[in-house]
Design a protein around this motif. Structure first.
Motif, PDB file in Angstrom:
ATOM      1  N   LYS A 163      16.358  -4.453  -3.513  1.00  0.00           N
ATOM      2  CA  LYS A 163      15.290  -3.755  -2.797  1.00  0.00           C
ATOM      3  C   LYS A 163      14.159  -3.408  -3.746  1.00  0.00           C
ATOM      4  N   ASN A 164      12.992  -3.255  -3.156  1.00  0.00           N
ATOM      5  CA  ASN A 164      11.828  -2.788  -3.888  1.00  0.00           C
ATOM      6  C   ASN A 164      11.306  -1.551  -3.211  1.00  0.00           C
ATOM      7  N   GLU A 165      10.584  -0.746  -3.960  1.00  0.00           N
ATOM      8  CA  GLU A 165       9.937   0.427  -3.396  1.00  0.00           C
ATOM      9  C   GLU A 165       8.484   0.453  -3.808  1.00  0.00           C
ATOM     10  N   THR A 166       7.664   0.940  -2.909  1.00  0.00           N
ATOM     11  CA  THR A 166       6.255   1.166  -3.191  1.00  0.00           C
ATOM     12  C   THR A 166       5.951   2.595  -2.783  1.00  0.00           C
ATOM     13  N   GLU A 167       5.273   3.325  -3.655  1.00  0.00           N
ATOM     14  CA  GLU A 167       4.887   4.690  -3.318  1.00  0.00           C
ATOM     15  C   GLU A 167       3.392   4.729  -3.049  1.00  0.00           C
ATOM     16  N   LEU A 168       3.047   5.353  -1.938  1.00  0.00           N
ATOM     17  CA  LEU A 168       1.661   5.449  -1.503  1.00  0.00           C
ATOM     18  C   LEU A 168       1.225   6.899  -1.423  1.00  0.00           C
ATOM     19  N   ASN A 169      -0.039   7.161  -1.703  1.00  0.00           N
ATOM     20  CA  ASN A 169      -0.653   8.457  -1.415  1.00  0.00           C
ATOM     21  C   ASN A 169      -1.167   8.380   0.010  1.00  0.00           C
ATOM     22  N   VAL A 170      -0.875   9.401   0.808  1.00  0.00           N
ATOM     23  CA  VAL A 170      -1.335   9.440   2.195  1.00  0.00           C
ATOM     24  C   VAL A 170      -1.986  10.797   2.423  1.00  0.00           C
ATOM     25  N   THR A 171      -3.224  10.801   2.899  1.00  0.00           N
ATOM     26  CA  THR A 171      -3.907  12.057   3.157  1.00  0.00           C
ATOM     27  C   THR A 171      -4.207  12.210   4.643  1.00  0.00           C
ATOM     28  N   MET A 181       6.080  11.527  11.228  1.00  0.00           N
ATOM     29  CA  MET A 181       6.837  10.605  12.078  1.00  0.00           C
ATOM     30  C   MET A 181       5.983   9.425  12.533  1.00  0.00           C
ATOM     31  N   THR A 182       4.715   9.674  12.804  1.00  0.00           N
ATOM     32  CA  THR A 182       3.810   8.584  13.208  1.00  0.00           C
ATOM     33  C   THR A 182       3.710   7.547  12.101  1.00  0.00           C
ATOM     34  N   ILE A 183       3.506   8.000  10.872  1.00  0.00           N
ATOM     35  CA  ILE A 183       3.380   7.073   9.740  1.00  0.00           C
ATOM     36  C   ILE A 183       4.703   6.387   9.457  1.00  0.00           C
ATOM     37  N   LYS A 184       5.800   7.147   9.486  1.00  0.00           N
ATOM     38  CA  LYS A 184       7.131   6.577   9.242  1.00  0.00           C
ATOM     39  C   LYS A 184       7.440   5.461  10.235  1.00  0.00           C
ATOM     40  N   SER A 185       7.243   5.734  11.511  1.00  0.00           N
ATOM     41  CA  SER A 185       7.580   4.724  12.520  1.00  0.00           C
ATOM     42  C   SER A 185       6.649   3.512  12.430  1.00  0.00           C
ATOM     43  N   THR A 186       5.393   3.740  12.096  1.00  0.00           N
ATOM     44  CA  THR A 186       4.453   2.630  11.938  1.00  0.00           C
ATOM     45  C   THR A 186       4.872   1.726  10.784  1.00  0.00           C
ATOM     46  N   LEU A 187       5.219   2.318   9.658  1.00  0.00           N
ATOM     47  CA  LEU A 187       5.633   1.524   8.498  1.00  0.00           C
ATOM     48  C   LEU A 187       6.941   0.781   8.759  1.00  0.00           C
ATOM     49  N   GLU A 188       7.875   1.432   9.436  1.00  0.00           N
ATOM     50  CA  GLU A 188       9.182   0.814   9.671  1.00  0.00           C
ATOM     51  C   GLU A 188       9.132  -0.306  10.702  1.00  0.00           C
ATOM     52  N   LYS A 189       8.035  -0.453  11.411  1.00  0.00           N
ATOM     53  CA  LYS A 189       7.865  -1.574  12.350  1.00  0.00           C
ATOM     54  C   LYS A 189       7.392  -2.845  11.644  1.00  0.00           C
ATOM     55  N   GLY A 237      10.226  -6.688   7.234  1.00  0.00           N
ATOM     56  CA  GLY A 237      10.648  -6.609   5.845  1.00  0.00           C
ATOM     57  C   GLY A 237      10.804  -5.190   5.340  1.00  0.00           C
ATOM     58  N   VAL A 238      10.227  -4.222   6.020  1.00  0.00           N
ATOM     59  CA  VAL A 238      10.363  -2.824   5.606  1.00  0.00           C
ATOM     60  C   VAL A 238      11.706  -2.305   6.107  1.00  0.00           C
ATOM     61  N   LYS A 239      12.494  -1.776   5.195  1.00  0.00           N
ATOM     62  CA  LYS A 239      13.815  -1.248   5.541  1.00  0.00           C
ATOM     63  C   LYS A 239      13.750   0.237   5.888  1.00  0.00           C
ATOM     64  N   LYS A 240      12.925   0.981   5.126  1.00  0.00           N
ATOM     65  CA  LYS A 240      12.892   2.427   5.307  1.00  0.00           C
ATOM     66  C   LYS A 240      11.577   2.966   4.767  1.00  0.00           C
ATOM     67  N   ALA A 241      11.097   4.014   5.404  1.00  0.00           N
ATOM     68  CA  ALA A 241       9.919   4.725   4.903  1.00  0.00           C
ATOM     69  C   ALA A 241      10.252   6.210   4.872  1.00  0.00           C
ATOM     70  N   LYS A 242       9.991   6.830   3.740  1.00  0.00           N
ATOM     71  CA  LYS A 242      10.197   8.266   3.592  1.00  0.00           C
ATOM     72  C   LYS A 242       8.819   8.885   3.404  1.00  0.00           C
ATOM     73  N   VAL A 243       8.403   9.709   4.359  1.00  0.00           N
ATOM     74  CA  VAL A 243       7.052  10.265   4.367  1.00  0.00           C
ATOM     75  C   VAL A 243       7.142  11.777   4.177  1.00  0.00           C
ATOM     76  N   ASN A 244       6.286  12.311   3.295  1.00  0.00           N
ATOM     77  CA  ASN A 244       6.297  13.739   3.004  1.00  0.00           C
ATOM     78  C   ASN A 244       4.870  14.263   3.011  1.00  0.00           C
ATOM     79  N   ARG A 245       4.537  15.066   4.018  1.00  0.00           N
ATOM     80  CA  ARG A 245       3.163  15.577   4.124  1.00  0.00           C
ATOM     81  C   ARG A 245       2.830  16.571   3.024  1.00  0.00           C
ATOM     82  N   LYS A 246       3.815  17.327   2.544  1.00  0.00           N
ATOM     83  CA  LYS A 246       3.568  18.314   1.489  1.00  0.00           C
ATOM     84  C   LYS A 246       3.225  17.653   0.165  1.00  0.00           C
ATOM     85  N   LYS A 247       3.762  16.465  -0.054  1.00  0.00           N
ATOM     86  CA  LYS A 247       3.464  15.711  -1.281  1.00  0.00           C
ATOM     87  C   LYS A 247       2.398  14.651  -1.051  1.00  0.00           C
TER      88      LYS A 247
END
Length: 77
Positions: A5-13, A22-30, A33-43
């Motif tokens: 597996k590979n991971e990419t970390e993105l800044n999201v504002t 949840m909107t961003i997580k579900s969009t990315l997971e659709k 090739g994307v297996k999982k997206a972990k989204v954190n608004r505080k970070k």
């Protein structure tokens, strides 16, 4: 991280609530090739995990997030 597996970390504002996450997580997971997206608004971040064999491009991830109304960029190391 798993060797297959590979991971990419993105800044999201622009995220202000759990619904935003949840909107961003579900969009990315659709994306194929994307297996999982972990989204954190505080970070202001999204960590996207995908298979090595998948043809997932960072620009495609960024565009998908932009299409939901948020801004994203590749996190610098």
């Amino acid at each position: 991280m798993n060797a297959n597996k590979n991971e990419t970390e993105l800044n999201v504002t622009g995220m202000i609530c759990g619904h935003c996450e949840m909107t961003i997580k579900s969009t990315l997971e659709k994306i194929d090739g994307v297996k999982k997206a972990k989204v954190n608004r505080k970070k202001n971040s999204a960590i996207v995990t995908f298979d090595n064999n998948a043809d997932v491009e960072t620009n495609g991830l960024l565009k998908a997030i932009a299409n939901t109304g948020y801004k994203a960029s590749l996190k610098k190391e």
